[in-house]
Design a protein around this motif. Structure first.
Motif, short mmCIF file in Angstrom:
data_model
loop_
_atom_site.label_atom_id
_atom_site.label_comp_id
_atom_site.label_asym_id
_atom_site.label_seq_id
_atom_site.Cartn_x
_atom_site.Cartn_y
_atom_site.Cartn_z
N LEU A 103 0.87 -1.18 0.00
CA LEU A 103 0.00 0.00 0.00
C LEU A 103 0.90 1.23 0.00
O LEU A 103 1.66 1.45 0.94
CB LEU A 103 -0.90 0.01 1.24
CG LEU A 103 -1.78 1.24 1.45
CD1 LEU A 103 -2.73 1.45 0.27
CD2 LEU A 103 -2.56 1.14 2.75
N GLN A 104 0.84 1.99 -1.07
CA GLN A 104 1.67 3.19 -1.18
C GLN A 104 0.86 4.40 -0.75
O GLN A 104 -0.28 4.60 -1.20
CB GLN A 104 2.17 3.38 -2.61
CG GLN A 104 3.14 4.55 -2.76
CD GLN A 104 3.66 4.71 -4.17
OE1 GLN A 104 2.88 4.65 -5.13
NE2 GLN A 104 4.96 4.92 -4.32
N VAL A 105 1.43 5.19 0.14
CA VAL A 105 0.81 6.43 0.61
C VAL A 105 1.68 7.57 0.11
O VAL A 105 2.73 7.87 0.69
CB VAL A 105 0.68 6.46 2.15
CG1 VAL A 105 -0.11 7.70 2.57
CG2 VAL A 105 0.02 5.19 2.67
N LYS A 106 1.25 8.20 -0.97
CA LYS A 106 2.05 9.28 -1.55
C LYS A 106 1.98 10.53 -0.69
O LYS A 106 1.08 10.68 0.15
CB LYS A 106 1.58 9.56 -2.97
CG LYS A 106 1.81 8.41 -3.93
CD LYS A 106 1.44 8.76 -5.36
CE LYS A 106 1.75 7.61 -6.31
NZ LYS A 106 1.41 7.94 -7.72
N VAL A 107 2.93 11.41 -0.91
CA VAL A 107 3.05 12.61 -0.09
C VAL A 107 1.74 13.38 -0.01
O VAL A 107 1.33 13.87 1.04
CB VAL A 107 4.18 13.51 -0.63
CG1 VAL A 107 4.21 14.84 0.12
CG2 VAL A 107 5.53 12.80 -0.52
N GLN A 108 1.03 13.47 -1.14
CA GLN A 108 -0.19 14.28 -1.19
C GLN A 108 -1.43 13.51 -0.74
O GLN A 108 -2.52 14.08 -0.62
CB GLN A 108 -0.42 14.82 -2.60
CG GLN A 108 -0.78 13.77 -3.65
CD GLN A 108 0.44 13.13 -4.30
OE1 GLN A 108 1.54 13.19 -3.74
NE2 GLN A 108 0.25 12.55 -5.46
N ASP A 109 -1.29 12.20 -0.45
CA ASP A 109 -2.45 11.39 -0.10
C ASP A 109 -2.91 11.63 1.33
O ASP A 109 -2.11 12.00 2.21
CB ASP A 109 -2.14 9.90 -0.27
CG ASP A 109 -1.97 9.47 -1.71
OD1 ASP A 109 -2.35 10.27 -2.60
OD2 ASP A 109 -1.47 8.36 -1.95
#
Length: 265
Positions: free
Chosen positions: A181-187
């Protein structure tokens, strides 16, 4: 970023203190009426630091080790009543495969094991050093099919949560087998459903709620305390029974903290 590795003892104390104190967006609304699904296990950790500067006098050094362990029995009386795990706590990887892990031992055996290994030279993956810091904690009996693996790490795009339904020393290539599960900076902070659907597809449904709660809390601690890397292997999740819910234990931990955040300490 500049990162500093922390001992397992310190990492576990941080989790024990913060997992139920941190604010978790996806947990605060979903569990406010039913309470937390994750029950923090009792934290029992005995830290042993050996003064290797005394090695020039073997009799004095041996007395120092005995005295240190004698004092530990007084400050941590549970050592005398529990089955135990003993291991070096010096940022050594793959301790089990290197013969540096004692499991399911009485204190007398754990004590003898520490006395035997104290100040010994070791070579692990081409890295040489002297054993002088140890960790002892209660042994948690569990079947192998209750072992999981979780790792949170950061890169320039954000944070990555990796999870496998298999854990332990034979976990293998986690980069190849882990669900991610990737949590990007803007998420936004990941929702309970996103954690469930992305990471828990191979986990029995009876364990979903407790794992969603635990992973949410773990990631919130990761963010708030400025971790850059946090790996638990194995993460044990015992099956629920009629008398109690599924129980979570973080048995082995490796972690790094972002040194650029030291000004907040």
């Amino acid at each position: 970023m500049s990162a500093k590795a922390v001992r397992e003892y310190d990492g576990k104390l941080l989790l024990a203190h913060w997992l139920h104190r941190v604010a978790v967006p996806s947990v605060s609304t979903s569990t406010e009426s039913t309470g937390s699904k994750f029950i923090q296990p009792t934290t029992r950790l005995a830290h042993i630091s050996i003064d290797t500067s005394l090695l020039q006098d073997k009799a004095q050094f041996d007395q120092h080790v005995r005295s240190t362990l004698d004092q530990l029995e007084v400050s941590h009386p549970w050592l005398l009543t529990h089955k135990l795990v003993a291991k070096p706590d010096q940022l050594i990887k793959r301790r089990g495969k290197s013969g540096l892990l004692l499991l399911n031992a009485d204190w007398s055996d754990a004590r003898a094991w520490i006395e035997k290994h104290a100040a010994k030279d070791v070579l692990v993956d081409s890295v040489a050093g002297v054993l002088k810091t140890f960790l002892v904690e209660p042994f948690i009996p569990h079947p192998s099919n209750t072992e999981y693996y979780i790792c949170i790490n950061s890169d320039r795009d954000g944070d990555n949560i990796l999870f496998t339904h298999e854990g332990g020393i034979e976990v293998g290539d986690v980069d190849a087998k882990a669900l991610k599960l990737q949590v990007k900076v803007q998420d936004a902070f990941p929702t309970a459903e996103s954690i469930r659907s992305a990471l828990l597809v191979h986990v029995p449904e009876a364990k979903h709620d407790v794992l969603v709660d635990f992973i949410s809390r773990l990631y919130a601690v990761y963010i708030d305390l400025h971790f850059t890397y946090l790996e638990i292997n194995p993460l044990v999740v015992l099956d629920p029974t009629e008398d109690e819910p599924a129980r979570v234990y973080y048995l082995d931990l490796a972690a790094k903290l972002d040194q650029t955040a030291e000004f907040e300490a």
